[in-house]
Design an enzyme around this catalytic site. Structure first.
Site, PDB file in Angstrom:
ATOM      1  N   HIS A 237      48.106  42.376  34.824  1.00  0.00           N
ATOM      2  CA  HIS A 237      48.328  41.298  33.852  1.00  0.00           C
ATOM      3  C   HIS A 237      48.888  41.858  32.534  1.00  0.00           C
ATOM      4  O   HIS A 237      49.694  41.216  31.867  1.00  0.00           O
ATOM      5  CB  HIS A 237      47.007  40.585  33.524  1.00  0.00           C
ATOM      6  CG  HIS A 237      46.697  39.414  34.404  1.00  0.00           C
ATOM      7  ND1 HIS A 237      47.522  38.323  34.513  1.00  0.00           N
ATOM      8  CD2 HIS A 237      45.622  39.149  35.196  1.00  0.00           C
ATOM      9  CE1 HIS A 237      46.969  37.440  35.343  1.00  0.00           C
ATOM     10  NE2 HIS A 237      45.821  37.926  35.774  1.00  0.00           N
TER      11      HIS A 237
ATOM     12  N   CYS B  68      43.556  33.960  41.025  1.00  0.00           N
ATOM     13  CA  CYS B  68      43.733  34.265  39.602  1.00  0.00           C
ATOM     14  C   CYS B  68      43.451  33.005  38.798  1.00  0.00           C
ATOM     15  O   CYS B  68      43.900  31.912  39.167  1.00  0.00           O
ATOM     16  CB  CYS B  68      45.168  34.736  39.352  1.00  0.00           C
ATOM     17  SG  CYS B  68      45.524  35.077  37.620  1.00  0.00           S
ATOM     18  N   LEU B  69      42.713  33.172  37.699  1.00  0.00           N
ATOM     19  CA  LEU B  69      42.398  32.021  36.842  1.00  0.00           C
ATOM     20  C   LEU B  69      43.661  31.363  36.299  1.00  0.00           C
ATOM     21  O   LEU B  69      43.644  30.180  35.956  1.00  0.00           O
ATOM     22  CB  LEU B  69      41.506  32.471  35.676  1.00  0.00           C
ATOM     23  CG  LEU B  69      40.090  32.928  36.071  1.00  0.00           C
ATOM     24  CD1 LEU B  69      39.419  33.606  34.895  1.00  0.00           C
ATOM     25  CD2 LEU B  69      39.263  31.746  36.565  1.00  0.00           C
TER      26      LEU B  69
ATOM     27  N   HIS C 126      44.207  44.282  39.447  1.00  0.00           N
ATOM     28  CA  HIS C 126      44.706  42.938  39.107  1.00  0.00           C
ATOM     29  C   HIS C 126      44.805  42.757  37.585  1.00  0.00           C
ATOM     30  O   HIS C 126      45.818  42.274  37.068  1.00  0.00           O
ATOM     31  CB  HIS C 126      43.762  41.897  39.728  1.00  0.00           C
ATOM     32  CG  HIS C 126      44.108  40.470  39.458  1.00  0.00           C
ATOM     33  ND1 HIS C 126      44.497  39.599  40.455  1.00  0.00           N
ATOM     34  CD2 HIS C 126      44.104  39.755  38.311  1.00  0.00           C
ATOM     35  CE1 HIS C 126      44.738  38.405  39.922  1.00  0.00           C
ATOM     36  NE2 HIS C 126      44.496  38.470  38.617  1.00  0.00           N
ATOM     37  N   GLU C 127      43.755  43.166  36.873  1.00  0.00           N
ATOM     38  CA  GLU C 127      43.729  42.928  35.419  1.00  0.00           C
ATOM     39  C   GLU C 127      44.718  43.825  34.680  1.00  0.00           C
ATOM     40  O   GLU C 127      45.369  43.382  33.728  1.00  0.00           O
ATOM     41  CB  GLU C 127      42.316  43.112  34.853  1.00  0.00           C
ATOM     42  CG  GLU C 127      41.245  42.222  35.454  1.00  0.00           C
ATOM     43  CD  GLU C 127      41.603  40.752  35.525  1.00  0.00           C
ATOM     44  OE1 GLU C 127      42.350  40.246  34.663  1.00  0.00           O
ATOM     45  OE2 GLU C 127      41.144  40.094  36.470  1.00  0.00           O
TER      46      GLU C 127
HETATM   47 NI    NI Z   1      44.499  37.043  37.068  1.00  0.00          NI
END
Ligand code: NI
Length: 166
Positions: free
Chosen positions: A138, A92-93, A134-135
């Site tokens: 968030h 993850c960024l 994943h997004e």
């Molecule tokens: Ni992420």
């Protein structure tokens, strides 16, 4: 367009619930344009608005299964169907340098609006299905580290293969 700063783990914005987008206006378009540029600059495959400190249900991601790869904008996205299960390496960024195995569907369908408010559906396999999940997580204040079954030493990852950051 402008690059936005990507928040990292420890910033409480990442743990908050993002609100639904109701106005499909110039401000949303600027956010999407900035997120596209920020994602391109990051080398990652997906970015959610709370990662740049905006608590709105907005995601940009790279569909790596299209030729050429297509940047997809998702407003108010919901994963509506999934199939299969696989154990994959994820990053993850907002959690730089950390990678781990998580279990994700092999296929997923998402329903979302485009920047003008039109609803559409899109299917994704493999890393794209992984990215849909994943997004959208968030947007509900969840990080992939909650799902990690086993951490991986980044030096053991294949270059350009597993372990793309989302
Ligand atoms: Ni992420």
């Amino acid at each position: 367009m402008a690059l936005r700063k990507i928040l990292t783990q420890g910033d409480e914005q990442l743990l908050k619930h993002s609100r639904k987008v109701e106005k499909f206006d110039a401000r949303l378009h600027t956010l999407l344009d900035d997120m596209r540029e920020t994602l391109e600059n990051s080398g990652g495959v997906g970015l959610a608005a709370p990662q740049v400190g905006v608590l709105r249900r907005v995601v940009v991601l790279l569909d790596v299964n299209t030729e050429p790869e297509e940047m997809v904008e998702l407003v108010n996205p919901e994963v509506i169907e999934t199939h299969g299960e696989e154990r994959v390496v994820e990053g993850c960024l907002s959690v730089p340098g950390v990678y781990g195995y998580v279990t994700r569907p092999t296929w997923a369908k998402i329903r979302a609006q485009d920047r003008d408010g039109n609803w559409f559906e899109r299917e994704g396999e493999g890393i794209v299905a992984q990215c849909f999940c994943h997004e959208t997580e968030h947007l509900d204040g969840h990080l992939f580290t909650e799902k990690v079954e086993e951490y991986v030493d980044p030096e053991d990852l294949q270059q350009g293969g597993e372990g793309d950051a989302e």
